[in-house]
Design an enzyme around this catalytic site. Structure first.
Site, PDB file in Angstrom:
ATOM      1  N   SER A   1       0.463  -1.391   0.382  1.00  0.00           N
ATOM      2  CA  SER A   1      -0.056  -0.081  -0.120  1.00  0.00           C
ATOM      3  C   SER A   1       0.853   1.193  -0.142  1.00  0.00           C
ATOM      4  O   SER A   1       2.067   1.082   0.551  1.00  0.00           O
ATOM      5  CB  SER A   1      -1.111   0.253   1.673  1.00  0.00           C
ATOM      6  OG  SER A   1      -1.834  -0.940   1.280  1.00  0.00           O
TER       7      SER A   1
ATOM      8  N   ASP B   1       7.278  -9.441  11.113  1.00  0.00           N
ATOM      9  CA  ASP B   1       7.101 -10.721  11.616  1.00  0.00           C
ATOM     10  C   ASP B   1       6.450 -10.944  12.428  1.00  0.00           C
ATOM     11  O   ASP B   1       7.066 -11.047  13.449  1.00  0.00           O
ATOM     12  CB  ASP B   1       9.209 -11.163  11.455  1.00  0.00           C
ATOM     13  CG  ASP B   1       8.681 -12.558  11.285  1.00  0.00           C
ATOM     14  OD1 ASP B   1       7.713 -13.104  11.052  1.00  0.00           O
ATOM     15  OD2 ASP B   1       9.778 -13.444  11.580  1.00  0.00           O
TER      16      ASP B   1
END
Length: 857
Positions: free
Chosen positions: A289, A367
């Site tokens: 994005s 992560d």
């Protein structure tokens, strides 16, 4: 995955008589809702007004919060109920219950049940704030009020179509848990470095040929280069944040086990199982994005501007449902005045603005998943030298028109065993090479979203946020998915806040990093997560000195600064281009306005082209036919408009470079998609023309170099476009091969009968842009096609000086009904870069209203 479901359904839909019956005009128009007049909505305390503008965007005005959300549930059901029903079937592992005995649907259900998304959502219910529960219940009541006394054919024409092949009963009533479970799908598709972690392990199986594990790891890491901080700026600089340095990750882990055949098979099985889950939001390098915010010192109005365009999967109907939720008067019982992009199936607004603050989201890429390799023996697994019992539960998958299927789900302390999720893959996790005294290998997935949390609370906190403190509080609740939040306020502030539950990992010595970038050994508790980063330590900034914040999936922080989030980022080519364009305006003394922000969203300049073309032009070609293509690149300005011949040729060359250089080095599932990771890999190899990665290992006795790969790619691309487009390069256009074909999630695809397909799936649209370009119209270089796979699912620009000057557009339209004029009426505008007025004030809403529906108690 969706196309496989579609193909199987198509077999059941070929009778011409059925096609004619299903698509009679009355069947298509029957589900269209009333958008004018008055209707009763039980449970309201007072009347609610729903106005719709020329694009059919609903604005709801009510006297209480509960009436607002009850009305939103009713309106969402009016416009998008089949989409809502499809989503809840996917998230609860009940696709086969909707579409029948379709193998890929059953596979998807098996994997989703293995995750236990629905069960986690049920656990979250008890954690949510009382207000959140009442909003979710009010929303469900509104949905159910619309369902009452309507048969399936009155709700959506999809039920009429499916009824020709499976049993279609009245849809079950909407439950608040249906809404909460959708957040798991959003979190799954935006989960961070999951693909990179599996990719490293899979690449090791083909590149790890040395007897030295460290050398093998180093070769694999060439395919996962470090973030280029020297050229592409992180979101925040070291001077802009406070916090403790990141832990030094000396970490290492599985060592020699990585080379075993049993582990290879287990990892491949886990990957195949996880790929069975339908893409609902978007995945891959192009699923990122753009967002940025500019302070008033640089704008025409003297107040901030904010832009956001999430790059997600594109389908019909679109992911987003535009809506406004307005209290007629702010009171203790009515506290919302917000407009933006919602998810059909969940109350509130996910991205947008209220009267005080605008916010945008981009995927942070932290992560939040780890694969744990487990040593499994029967129904036990090895843990710190002891064999612990595996948790086993049974799940029943109901198959519409077929027999129920009972599956067994196994989990360890780290999470579900994904490598044996699909029955046909179970045998792959054990091989004759395994030492049965230590068990065979299985792969468990630990993921933050499988721990119950408060993300649902965060949505309403964003909707009512007024300042940076409110955003920080909301971010602390927004546990999954981990997103970058940029915001701006009507009193002139701009800021950035990172949310999310970020695992803390131990440093463990060994041959393979233990920082989460590689699978971890489950038999050693030293590798277990050690908790989560404290929300107060998450990166943030308010009013940076330069007056610009750009968050486009690049690194959040410089390496070694702040909490460790991940090493796997998008490589910053979009963010750096956005920052450059903004700085160009500032340096030229031009004040930025909403038009400038929209123009930047449409920028189609290719950093790939600017980087690689000089090297491609150095290649000496002896064929005039091939020279014609190469000459296109000499005059190229690196823009990728639909009419650009050079863009078509360059992208064809790029695809061929990736195939010739890397297909022999990695497993088929890891073939380069062509995103920023692969540009960074190639950049690292350009100055090393004899690097073994250039060599095609399938050509025995021949060692290829960089120049041979580049020259052959130039030739191959010339031949491919000659075949696909024309022998004359003057006839080539990027838009002729780079096209979007929007697909319905169930009734899309080329195997669907033409009459049905033509109704549900809009025609092909030519598009500019590409992967890692600001106008990120993504395509997959490994797919043998330039067809668009992801793109800006919406575009918005918010003017904090005058909210009524804000603009927005979505990829299709507000309605999920193919017979509605608003099914795809925004598509052409979206494709050409146009946007629509976004009325927010009561006066602007009244002026733009074309339809008015009054909901009575």
């Amino acid at each position: 995955m969706t196309r496989r479901i579609v193909a199987a359904i198509a077999i059941l839909l070929v009778l011409a008589l059925v096609v004619v019956t299903v698509f009679a005009v009355v069947s298509l128009r029957r589900p269209l809702p009333d958008v004018n007049g008055e209707v009763n909505l039980p449970g309201l305390s007072e009347s609610v007004t729903v106005t719709r503008d020329a694009q059919g965007v609903p604005d709801i005005t009510a006297q209480t919060d509960l009436d607002l959300f009850r009305a939103q549930g009713y309106v969402h059901a009016q416009d998008r109920f089949f989409e809502m029903d499809y989503r809840r079937h996917v998230t609860s592992g009940r696709m086969a219950e909707l579409v029948g005995n379709v193998p890929s649907a059953i596979q998807a259900d098996t994997v989703t049940r293995t995750f236990g998304w629905r069960a986690v959502a049920e656990q979250e219910w008890d954690l949510l704030a009382d207000d959140t529960k009442t909003y979710l219940q009010a929303y469900a009541d509104g949905v159910n009020a619309y369902l009452d006394e309507r048969d399936p054919g009155e709700l959506a024409v999809e039920y009429t179509v499916l009824g020709q092949s499976v049993t279609v009963e009245d849809p079950e009533r909407w439950d608040p848990i249906d809404s909460v479970a959708w957040l798991k799908a959003m979190a799954w598709d935006l989960r961070g470095n999951y693909d990179d972690e599996l990719g490293r392990a899979l690449a090791y199986t083909t590149l790890g040929t040395s007897d030295n594990v460290e050398n093998n790891v180093a070769v694999v890491e060439e395919l996962f280069p470090a973030y280029p901080e020297e050229t592409n700026q992180p979101i925040l600089t070291a001077d802009e944040i406070s916090g403790t340095p990141a832990a030094t990750v000396s970490a290492e882990g599985l060592g020699d086990d990585l080379g075993t055949e049993g582990l290879d098979a287990a990892i491949a099985s886990a990957e195949a199982a996880l790929d069975a889950v339908p893409v609902l939001v978007g995945r891959g390098d192009a699923s990122g994005s753009n967002s940025w915010v500019v302070s008033g010192e640089h704008t025409e109005s003297g107040m901030p501007l904010l832009a956001n365009d999430p790059h997600l999967a594109l389908g019909a109907p679109s992911i987003w449902s535009q809506i406004g939720l307005h209290c007629a008067e702010q009171t203790p019982d009515c506290t919302f005045d917000v407009s933006g992009f919602s998810f059909a199936g969940f109350p509130g607004v996910i991205i947008g603005h209220n009267g005080d603050l605008a916010w945008g989201l981009t995927n942070m890429g932290a992560d939040v998943t780890d694969f744990f390799v487990e040593r499994v023996r029967s129904d036990t697994y090895l843990r710190d030298g002891e064999w612990e019992p595996i948790d086993v539960r049974k799940e029943t998958i109901v198959v519409n028109g077929g027999d129920d299927l009972v599956i067994e789900v196994r989990s360890t302390v780290h999470g579900p065993l994904m490598s044996d999720a699909l029955p046909e893959l179970e045998s792959a996790t054990s091989t004759p090479h395994d030492d049965l005294r230590l068990g065979s290998y299985s792969v468990a997935l630990q993921w933050t979203a499988l721990t119950p949390g408060n993300t649902a609370d965060a949505i309403f906190a964003f909707d009512r946020a007024q300042d940076a403190d409110d955003i920080r509080d909301a971010a602390a609740l927004f546990e999954v998915p981990a997103q970058n939040i940029v915001f701006a306020t009507t009193d002139g502030h701009i800021g950035y806040q990172a949310p999310g539950s970020i695992p803390v990992r131990n440093d463990v010595d060994g041959a393979v990093p233990s920082d989460g970038s590689w699978p971890r050994p489950g038999w050693d508790s030293d590798y277990d997560w050690q908790g989560y980063v404290d929300s107060d330590d998450m990166p943030s900034v308010l009013d940076p000195e330069d007056g610009i914040i750009v968050a486009a999936n690049q690194a959040v922080l410089p390496a070694g600064v702040g909490p460790f989030l991940t090493n796997d980022w998008a490589y910053g080519y979009r963010s750096e281009r956005i920052r450059t364009l903004l700085q160009n305006e500032i340096d030229a003394g031009r004040q930025i306005d909403t038009a400038t922000m929209s123009e930047i969203q449409l920028d189609d300049w290719s950093a790939f082209g600017a980087t690689l073309v000089p090297v491609l032009l150095e290649q000496e070609l002896d064929d005039d036919f091939v020279d014609d293509g190469q000459e296109l690149l000499a005059d190229w300005d690196f823009h990728t408009g639909t009419d650009s011949a050079a863009a078509a040729y360059f992208n064809a060359v790029w695809s061929d470079v990736l195939e010739l250089a890397f297909w022999d080095d990695v497993p088929p599932s890891m073939r380069p998609s062509g995103g920023s990771q692969w540009l960074q890999v190639v950049i690292g190899l350009l100055d090393d023309p004899t690097n073994p990665l250039w060599d095609d290992r399938t050509t025995l006795g021949v060692v290829e170099t960089r120049d041979e790969v580049l020259s052959q790619s130039l030739e191959n691309a010339r031949l491919e476009l000659t075949s696909e487009l024309s022998k004359r390069t003057d006839d080539w256009e990027w838009g002729k091969v780079h096209q979007l074909r929007l697909q319905h999630p169930v009734l899309g695809g080329e195997d669907i009968p033409g009459v049905i397909s033509g109704v549900f799936n809009p025609g092909a649209v030519e598009l500019p842009g590409g992967t890692s370009i600001v106008n990120a119209i993504g395509w997959d270089a490994s797919a043998g096609s330039f067809d668009v796979t992801t793109g800006p699912s919406m575009r918005m620009v918010v003017d904090l000086d005058d909210l009524d000057r804000s603009t927005w557009v979505t990829v299709t339209g507000t309605s999920g009904h193919p017979a509605s004029s608003h099914y795809d009426d925004q598509l052409d505008a979206w494709a050409t870069g146009e946007t629509f007025a976004w009325p927010f004030s009561a006066e602007a809403r009244d002026e733009s209203a074309e339809d008015t529906l009054v909901l009575r108690p």
